[in-house]
Write an enzyme that holds these catalytic residues in place. Structure first.
Site, PDB file in Angstrom:
ATOM      1  CG  ASN A   9       4.728   3.211  -2.171  1.00 43.37           C
ATOM      2  OD1 ASN A   9       5.898   3.483  -1.872  1.00 43.37           O
ATOM      3  ND2 ASN A   9       4.010   3.957  -2.993  1.00 43.37           N
ATOM      4  CD1 TRP A  10       6.452   0.651   3.891  1.00 42.83           C
ATOM      5  CD2 TRP A  10       8.458   0.959   4.853  1.00 42.83           C
ATOM      6  NE1 TRP A  10       6.700  -0.434   4.694  1.00 42.83           N
ATOM      7  CE2 TRP A  10       7.924  -0.276   5.297  1.00 42.83           C
ATOM      8  CE3 TRP A  10       9.711   1.355   5.321  1.00 42.83           C
ATOM      9  CZ2 TRP A  10       8.600  -1.104   6.202  1.00 42.83           C
ATOM     10  CZ3 TRP A  10      10.391   0.526   6.211  1.00 42.83           C
ATOM     11  CH2 TRP A  10       9.833  -0.684   6.652  1.00 42.83           C
ATOM     12  CG  HIS A  95       3.397   5.546  -6.788  1.00 42.85           C
ATOM     13  ND1 HIS A  95       2.856   6.763  -6.458  1.00 42.85           N
ATOM     14  CD2 HIS A  95       2.758   4.624  -6.034  1.00 42.85           C
ATOM     15  CE1 HIS A  95       1.930   6.576  -5.533  1.00 42.85           C
ATOM     16  NE2 HIS A  95       1.849   5.283  -5.258  1.00 42.85           N
ATOM     17  CD  GLU A  97       2.373   9.293  -3.928  1.00 41.95           C
ATOM     18  OE1 GLU A  97       3.444   8.822  -3.502  1.00 41.95           O
ATOM     19  OE2 GLU A  97       1.268   9.047  -3.422  1.00 41.95           O
ATOM     20  CD  GLU A 167      -0.965   2.383  -6.515  1.00 43.83           C
ATOM     21  OE1 GLU A 167      -1.129   1.884  -5.391  1.00 43.83           O
ATOM     22  OE2 GLU A 167      -0.132   3.266  -6.741  1.00 43.83           O
ATOM     23  N   GLY A 173      -4.406   7.692  -1.117  1.00 43.36           N
ATOM     24  CA  GLY A 173      -4.243   8.555   0.053  1.00 43.36           C
ATOM     25  C   GLY A 173      -5.436   9.465   0.323  1.00 43.36           C
ATOM     26  CB  SER A 213      -8.084   4.470   0.153  1.00 45.99           C
ATOM     27  OG  SER A 213      -7.564   5.785  -0.008  1.00 45.99           O
ATOM     28  N   GLY A 234      -0.349   2.046   0.645  1.00 39.73           N
ATOM     29  CA  GLY A 234       0.416   3.183   1.161  1.00 39.73           C
ATOM     30  C   GLY A 234       0.204   3.333   2.660  1.00 39.73           C
ATOM     31  N   GLY A 235      -0.750   4.167   3.039  1.00 45.13           N
ATOM     32  CA  GLY A 235      -0.972   4.514   4.451  1.00 45.13           C
ATOM     33  C   GLY A 235      -1.090   3.317   5.378  1.00 45.13           C
TER      34      GLY A 235
END
Ligand code: PEP
Length: 254
Positions: A9-10, A95, A97, A167, A173, A213, A234-235
């Protein structure tokens, strides 16, 4: 046996001009891992470059959201028909966010996920509790509500185009990862709830990813759990070597 699926997930991180190099780097670093589905979900503006770079590789392009209406006056939104036309295969829906910053609710998750699946795309539907909800002992209540409301009306046939991502919001993150046991407990609850919604056989076939993470160093122990069928990353998806490290762990997982 469910095929493992690792999706990046960019978010709002990679520019169109940087997209081809990242996709090609991932494709090159993972070309031996044919037993894993590999997906890059990119910002909408990166999709044409991602689709072009994925061509001829095992990496599949994805989006980070989709609207439920087919067309119309929805400034800034993107329809599932547009995503199909662009060559996308997967779409992340709900998501945390989007829920936190863009007023996404279980109802809009349901509308988006339904539209994605009916368009023949695969929806990666995200669920997860906040730290306050976990501390208040509400994990089961929150997950079951998100599942029942978010997946309302979907059939066993629809479940063939469904991936669930668990998640925990407190792990996204933050560098804090759920323990394999904590994650497995919720994944088992997700599969049981799915069984009530679409039937046990269909639920057994749905892949459930863990996200929060996940890195090359912790992926193997998470992916060794019975109901953890992949990761939403993600990261660590923003660099070919770290993303490939997670895919290698998925390829080696039993
Ligand atoms: C995510 O955003 O879906 C995610 C899991 O992020 P990270 O891997 O950075 O925690």
């Amino acid at each position: 046996m469910r095929k493992k699926i690792i999706a990046g997930n960019w978010k709002m991180n990679i520019k169109p001009s940087e997209t081809a190099a990242l996709v090609k780097g991932i494709a090159e670093a993972t070309k031996d891992f044919t037993n894993v589905d590999i997906v890059c979900c990119t910002p909408a503006i990166d999709i044409p470059a991602a689709v072009a770079a994925c061509a001829g590789t095992a990496v599949q392009p994805g989006a980070e959201n989709a609207h439920w209406e087919a067309s119309g006056a929805y400034t800034g939104e993107i329809s599932t028909g547009m995503l199909v036309d662009a060559g996308v295969k997967y779409v992340i829906i709900g998501h945390s966010e989007r829920r936190q910053y863009f007023a996404e609710t279980d109802e809009t998750v349901n509308k988006r996920a339904t539209a994605v699946i009916k368009a023949g795309l695969t929806a990666i539907v995200c669920v997860g509790e906040t730290l306050a909800e976990r501390d208040a002992g509400k994990v089961e209540e929150v997950i079951v509500r998100q599942m029942k409301e978010g997946l309302k009306g979907l059939s066993a046939a629809d479940a063939a185009n469904l991936v669930i991502a668990y998640e925990p919001v407190w792990a996204i993150g933050t560098g804090r990862t759920a323990t394999p046991e904590q994650a497995q407990e919720v994944h088992a609850l997700i599969r049981k709830t799915l069984g009530e919604l679409v039937g046990v056989d269909a639920a057994e076939a749905v892949r459930i990813q863990y996200g929060g993470s996940m890195k090359p160093g912790n992926a193997a122990e998470l992916l060794a759990q019975k109901d953890i069928d992949g990761g939403l990353i993600g990261g660590a998806a923003l660099k070919a070597d770290s993303f490939a490290g997670i895919i290698a762990a998925a390829a080696a997982a039993k």
